[in-house]
Design an enzyme around this catalytic site. Structure first.
Site, PDB file in Angstrom:
ATOM      1  N   LYS A 117       0.869  -1.185   0.000  1.00 59.24           N
ATOM      2  CA  LYS A 117       0.000   0.000   0.000  1.00 59.24           C
ATOM      3  C   LYS A 117       0.895   1.222   0.000  1.00 59.24           C
ATOM      4  O   LYS A 117       1.605   1.498   0.969  1.00 59.24           O
ATOM      5  CB  LYS A 117      -0.918   0.020   1.220  1.00 59.24           C
ATOM      6  CG  LYS A 117      -1.923   1.171   1.184  1.00 59.24           C
ATOM      7  CD  LYS A 117      -2.805   1.180   2.413  1.00 59.24           C
ATOM      8  CE  LYS A 117      -3.878   2.246   2.249  1.00 59.24           C
ATOM      9  NZ  LYS A 117      -3.310   3.601   2.021  1.00 59.24           N
TER      10      LYS A 117
ATOM     11  N   ASP B   7       1.910   5.103   0.124  1.00 62.37           N
ATOM     12  CA  ASP B   7       1.429   6.263   0.872  1.00 62.37           C
ATOM     13  C   ASP B   7       1.719   7.530   0.079  1.00 62.37           C
ATOM     14  O   ASP B   7       2.781   8.139   0.218  1.00 62.37           O
ATOM     15  CB  ASP B   7       2.115   6.305   2.244  1.00 62.37           C
ATOM     16  CG  ASP B   7       1.468   7.313   3.173  1.00 62.37           C
ATOM     17  OD1 ASP B   7       0.394   7.852   2.827  1.00 62.37           O
ATOM     18  OD2 ASP B   7       2.033   7.571   4.251  1.00 62.37           O
TER      19      ASP B   7
ATOM     20  N   GLU C 149       2.949   1.142   5.303  1.00 57.28           N
ATOM     21  CA  GLU C 149       1.614   1.485   5.778  1.00 57.28           C
ATOM     22  C   GLU C 149       0.686   0.280   5.805  1.00 57.28           C
ATOM     23  O   GLU C 149      -0.227   0.215   6.622  1.00 57.28           O
ATOM     24  CB  GLU C 149       1.006   2.590   4.909  1.00 57.28           C
ATOM     25  CG  GLU C 149      -0.284   3.144   5.473  1.00 57.28           C
ATOM     26  CD  GLU C 149      -0.916   4.210   4.587  1.00 57.28           C
ATOM     27  OE1 GLU C 149      -1.842   4.893   5.052  1.00 57.28           O
ATOM     28  OE2 GLU C 149      -0.494   4.345   3.429  1.00 57.28           O
TER      29      GLU C 149
END
Length: 355
Positions: free
Chosen positions: A63, A65, A204
Site C-alpha cells: 500500500k 502512501d 503502511e
C-alpha cells in the site's frame, strides 16, 4: 531495509510488448475496431478490512502512501489526473517525461505518486513538502509513480479483462523500463505473512486484489486494504493556542463526518515541525469562526475555532472507548484536488469507515 518478496515474472522469457504511436483516426471510418479512449476513469477503491483475505484467488501489493493518480498517454500527449479528476500534469514533470518514453501509442495507467525516504519507503510528508503543501504550486520533481493497473492499452479499453490479464500487459509495458514510472510488484504467498512483513518493514500496509475481477470504478470489495498503522483524513475544526508551542499551536482539534454533521474526535499535538506549525497558523487564522462547528464538552482552554475546510491526514494507533483518537500524529494536509475522503462514522467511532 530488506527487499519485498517478488512474484515470479509473468513474462519470464518474452520480450516487452511495444507499439508505435497511432495516427488520429479517420472520422470517415467509424467502424475501426478500436475503443474510444476515456477522458477520465473513476478509480477502483479498496475496502478497509482488519485482516487480509487469504487463498489462491488473491494477489497482494504494497500500500503506497502518496497521491492516487492516473496517467493518460495518447500519441505523445500526457495528462496526469488526480483521484478527483484534476489535471496535475505540470506538478509531476518526471512522471510526465517517463510516460512519453513508454513506447506505446496510447495507455491509461492507474497508480500512486510517492516520494521515497532514504530507506526506500514512501513518505507522505516529503511528497507534500515537494509540492509546496496544501494549495502549493510547486512541482514534485523527485516523485515517482508506482503503477498497479492498466486500463487502456494501445487503442483498446481493457477494463473488462480480469486483473491477471491487465497486469500481464502492464508488466510487459514496463519490463526493462527505467524512469519515474515503476511497476508495483505483485506478491504471491500467504496474505497474513505478507502483511506481517510489510508492517515489520515500516510500511503502511498492503492491498489484496481478487485476481479474476474486472476493473470496476467504486468500492466493491474486490480490492481490500489492510493497514499496519491507521492513517485517515479528518477535518480541522480548531486549534488550542499556546504561548510556548511551535507556531502558537498546542494541538489541532479534529472532527469526523457523521451524516451531515461534524463530530469531535480528539486532537493531535505532534508530527508538525516549527515551519509546518507556522504555515498552519497562518492558514487557520484566515478561517476563524466565532462558533464551534462541533459539539465540544472538553475542558481545554484557549481554543480557537475555525471553519471546517482544511483536511488533515492523521496517523493513529486506535480509538478510545469514548470515540477519540489514540496516539495521533499529524502527517500533512490533504489537497482538495486529491478528493480526500474525510473519515466517516457509521456508528461508534471505533466502527468508523472511510467515506
Amino acid at each position: 531495509m530488506a527487499k519485498s518478496p517478488r512474484s515470479k515474472p509473468l513474462l519470464a522469457e518474452d520480450k516487452p510488448l511495444r507499439s508505435r504511436a497511432r495516427k488520429p483516426r479517420d472520422p470517415a471510418q467509424p467502424n475501426l475496431p478500436f475503443d474510444p479512449m476515456p477522458a477520465r476513469v473513476e478509480p477502483c477503491l479498496a475496502l478497509l478490512k482488519p485482516r487480509p483475505p487469504v487463498g489462491p484467488d488473491w494477489l497482494y501489493e504494497i500500500k503506497w502512501d502518496g497521491y492516487r493518480i492516473a496517467v493518460h498517454l495518447n500519441n505523445g500527449n500526457v495528462r496526469i489526473l488526480t483521484r478527483g479528476g484534476h489535471d496535475w500534469t505540470q506538478r509531476f514533470p518526471g512522471i510526465e517525461d517517463a510516460a512519453k518514453r513508454l513506447g506505446v501509442g496510447s495507455a491509461i495507467l492507474d497508480g500512486e505518486a510517492v516520494v521515497l525516504d532514504e530507506e526506500g519507503r514512501p513518505d507522505f510528508g516529503r511528497l507534500q513538502n515537494s509540492l509546496g503543501g496544501r494549495g502549493g504550486k510547486l512541482t514534485a520533481g523527485n516523485a515517482i509513480m508506482y503503477a498497479f493497473d492498466l486500463l487502456y492499452f494501445d487503442g483498446y479499453d481493457i477494463r473488462g479483462m480480469e486483473l491477471t490479464s491487465r497486469r500481464y500487459f502492464l508488466q510487459s509495458l514496463l519490463k526493462g523500463f527505467e524512469g519515474e514510472i515503476r511497476l508495483s510488484e505483485a506478491l504471491d504467498g500467504d496474505g497474513r505473512e505478507i502483511f506481517t512483513a510489510a508492517c515489520d518493514h515500516g510500511l503502511e500496509g498492503i492491498i489484496a486484489k481478487y485476481k479474476d475481477a474486472p476493473y470496476r470504478s467504486g468500492r466493491f470489495g474486490e480490492w481490500i486494504k489492510v493497514k499496519c498503522i491507521q492513517s485517515d483524513s479528518f477535518i480541522v475544526v480548531g486549534y488550542e493556542h499556546s504561548m510556548v508551542a511551535r507556531g502558537g499551536i498546542g494541538s489541532l482539534l479534529l472532527a469526523a463526518r457523521k451524516g451531515g454533521d461534524w463530530v469531535y474526535v480528539g486532537s493531535v499535538g505532534t508530527g508538525f515541525s516549527e515551519k509546518t506549525a507556522e504555515q498552519l497558523r497562518k492558514m487557520l487564522d484566515t478561517i476563524k469562526s466565532k462558533k464551534p462547528p462541533v459539539v465540544y464538552s472538553g475542558r481545554r482552554k484557549n481554543l480557537v475555532w475555525v471553519q471546517p475546510t482544511l483536511i488533515a491526514e492523521i496517523e493513529y494507533r486506535a480509538w478510545t472507548h469514548d470515540g477519540k483518537l489514540r496516539h495521533a500524529s499529524y502527517k500533512g494536509l490533504r489537497e482538495v484536488q486529491d478528493n480526500a475522503a474525510v473519515y466517516e462514522l457509521d456508528g461508534p467511532a471505533s466502527n468508523g469507515s472511510l467515506a
